[in-house]
Design a protein around this motif. Structure first.
Motif: not given
Length: 328
Positions: A168-175, A231-237
């Protein structure tokens, strides 16, 4: 009388030389190509804001490249991730009569009018980092990264490590609407297509640490221990999510594996410490190339429409090896 005439002639001669000297120093292009140590190039730079460690490193790279020592007069504006403010900044640059404009566009759409205004004012525009949907003839060149490939590389790692496990995957998208977020999502989606990896949720954290933490807190409340990978679109998230995972009593890097994009110092430190599992680099040091493009365009040289800077990727062991030598 003769002595007075000679003295007068000498004075007129000196005045003529002085006038010629002043005129020579102020005439356009008198000392050769722009920025060669003679004419100062006035550049307006419209940055997105200061939303992440990557953005801070990018800003520093641009300020260093467009320094007075390098023959530039930089007018800097950071728009706090508000596109209307960024477009207003570009219009301000046009009104100031800068020699060139550099833009890191917050989103892909909405640029046609102001780019046309810059073109009508005969001010060349260089795009850096992100792209726009406007016609390519409205800007001189773009320098940045292959965001789609970055997403694909992240997805390939997830596929290799989780396909066949029903993860199971969750994603943090950028702007939302930014080329980085759109392209990374496309590349990642292509890479995991056809696998049994289950995407539980995908929401924007706006490329910020606080945004990543808040969205991850929501994911944990909704899905709890069912989440296997993030999966995060950038390190900060990803770093914000890491805090939320710890607060929930889980171990980042083990209970929930984390894949991010950027490879800035804080992210690489988390990777070396085993809290992140894989990072795809997004090189923020674009200033030198952007400055080179500005000089070439103003000198009338032919430049490439697109310049892609190469990225790397890092495992935990690789991060340990290179962490101390990283410039950002």
């Amino acid at each position: 009388m003769k002595k007075k005439m000679l003295a007068g002639a000498a004075l007129l001669s000196a005045m003529a030389l002085a006038f010629t000297g002043c005129a020579g120093n102020t005439s356009p292009g008198a000392s050769g190509e722009p920025g060669d140590g003679g004419d100062v190039i006035k550049v307006g730079f419209a940055q997105t804001g200061s939303e992440s460690g990557w953005r801070s490193a990018n800003t520093e790279s641009m300020k260093e490249a467009f320094s007075k020592e390098n023959g530039f007069d930089l007018v800097f504006n950071a728009a706090d991730n508000k596109q209307e403010a960024q477009i207003a900044a570009v219009r301000s640059f046009i009104n100031q009569g800068v020699d060139a404009i550099v833009i890191a566009p917050i989103t892909v759409d909405g640029w046609d009018d102001v780019l046309k205004e810059a073109q009508d004012a005969q001010i060349p525009v260089i795009l850096e980092d992100r792209t726009v949907s406007a016609s390519e003839d409205l800007y001189a060149s773009w320098v940045g990264l292959d965001f789609e490939q970055e997403g694909r590389t992240a997805g390939e790692w997830v596929k290799e490590n989780f396909d066949g496990k029903g993860a199971n995957l969750v994603i943090l998208e950028g702007t939302t609407g930014s080329s980085a977020a759109l392209d990374r999502a496309t590349g990642f989606g292509e890479a995991i297509k056809g696998t049994d990896i289950n995407v539980l949720d995908s929401q924007t954290g706006d490329f910020t640490r606080d945004g990543g933490k808040k969205v991850m807190e929501g994911y944990l409340q909704k899905y709890g221990k069912d989440i296997d990978v993030l999966f995060a679109h950038n390190d900060d998230m990803g770093l914000g999510a890491l805090d939320a995972i710890k607060a929930a009593g889980l171990t980042p890097g083990k209970d929930i594996q984390i894949v991010t994009i950027d490879a800035v110092k804080d992210g690489m430190t988390a990777l070396a410490n085993g809290e992140f599992n894989f990072i795809v680099e997004c090189n923020p040091l674009l200033g030198e190339k952007a400055a080179e493009l500005v000089k070439d365009v103003l000198a009338g040289k032919t430049v490439e429409k697109k310049t892609i800077v190469e990225d790397q990727s890092f495992t935990q062991e690789q991060a340990k090896e290179v962490l101390d030598s990283r410039p950002y």
